[in-house]
Design an enzyme around this catalytic site. Structure first.
Site, PDB file in Angstrom:
ATOM      1  CG  ASP A 172      -7.553  -0.340   0.072  1.00  0.00           C
ATOM      2  OD1 ASP A 172      -6.533   0.265  -0.278  1.00  0.00           O
ATOM      3  OD2 ASP A 172      -8.568  -0.433  -0.648  1.00  0.00           O
ATOM      4  CE1 TYR A 267       0.481   2.650  -5.061  1.00  0.00           C
ATOM      5  CE2 TYR A 267      -1.242   1.028  -4.695  1.00  0.00           C
ATOM      6  CZ  TYR A 267      -0.862   2.323  -4.970  1.00  0.00           C
ATOM      7  OH  TYR A 267      -1.809   3.298  -5.142  1.00  0.00           O
TER       8      TYR A 267
END
Length: 291
Positions: A172, A267
């Site tokens: 997600d 990330y």
């Protein structure tokens, strides 16, 4: 239009994320009409607590759906169309170790990257393969949508060990960033945008973000992210609002500088700025403690 209704089992039904899955499934009966919803977990105590809570949710939001929870794999995986995988092998005790042990040695401590991510992924593989085998034994026509980390490692294991299994592995994190892009662009939802993304799960970039009417928001977003990261006054359709995530959203400005023509996945800080992450981490109090 088909009147078919589906049966879904959530594997890892004792997870505290499960009520979120259940609420979402109940809210989307127009897209995925359910006849049955089941929870499966190997921890009977956790499963009962979460199962009893989810029974209330289903009764209130979708009373027409048959609901049950169980620790019996045959009962769980028989007569299902979809399996949603949401497991954490070792629970949060092991997540804490995955994050803290690497930091003791000056290495990035994070649940899905570095040594901790490798350890988590390796623990997950046998359990995911077991779930696939249960699905194929009791409901051979079902599909599994796996949400269990470490997703890239688990995906590769599925490809190698069960190459013919009907499994889709998802994450997600891109959706969260896309929700923030929509907020920056002044739109209500990421569904109002068309995206071009390359990479794998956490490790990727957006090369184009356009509105449904063809408006190219990419230059505006690149300019904004280069100054503010993905920090927004209002995040749309996102769960990542606490302090540690806000720091991650802020760091996206430095990620943007590395690839100035693309919009980065948040990330990437763990891959491109590992020393920074270690320097700004507390080896005695990590994300596992926050959660």
């Amino acid at each position: 239009m088909s009147d078919k209704k589906f049966s879904v089992v959530i594997a890892g039904g004792g997870s505290t994320f499960t009520p979120g899955f259940v609420i979402s499934l109940c809210a989307n009966q127009d897209k995925l009409p359910l006849r049955k919803l089941k929870l499966y977990d190997i921890d009977a105590d956790r499963q009962k607590k979460i199962g009893d809570a989810c029974a209330i949710i289903v009764k209130e939001k979708a009373p027409q759906v048959e609901f049950e929870y169980t620790t019996d794999p045959e009962e769980a995986f028989t007569d299902v169309d979809f399996v949603l995988g949401s497991i954490r092998v070792g629970k949060y005790e092991m997540r804490s170790q995955d994050e803290k042990i690497p930091l003791k040695y000056g290495v990035n401590g994070q649940e899905t990257t570095g040594p901790g991510g490798m350890a988590y992924g390796l623990r997950s593989i046998p359990a995911i393969i077991e779930i696939i085998d249960f699905m194929e034994k009791y409901s051979p026509n079902a599909w599994m949508v796996n949400y269990s980390n470490t997703i890239a490692i688990v995906s590769e294991a599925c490809r190698r060990f069960r190459p013919n299994a009907k499994v889709v592995n998802i994450c997600d994190m891109p959706i969260d960033d896309m929700g923030r892009m929509a907020a920056i662009a002044g739109l209500k939802s990421f569904k109002d945008l068309d995206f071009t993304y390359y990479g794998l799960n956490h490790f990727g970039w957006w090369t184009s973000v356009k509105g449904k009417d063809g408006t190219d928001y990419t230059p505006q977003l690149i300019d904004y992210v280069s100054k503010h990261g993905y920090l927004t006054q209002k995040a749309i359709e996102t769960q990542h609002m606490d302090a540690s995530w806000q720091e991650t959203h802020r760091k996206a400005a430095d990620l943007q500088a590395v690839t100035p023509d693309c919009l980065p996945n948040t990330y990437l800080k763990y891959y491109l700025f590992p020393d920074y992450v270690v320097e700004h981490s507390d080896p005695n109090y990590t994300r596992a403690n926050e959660v």
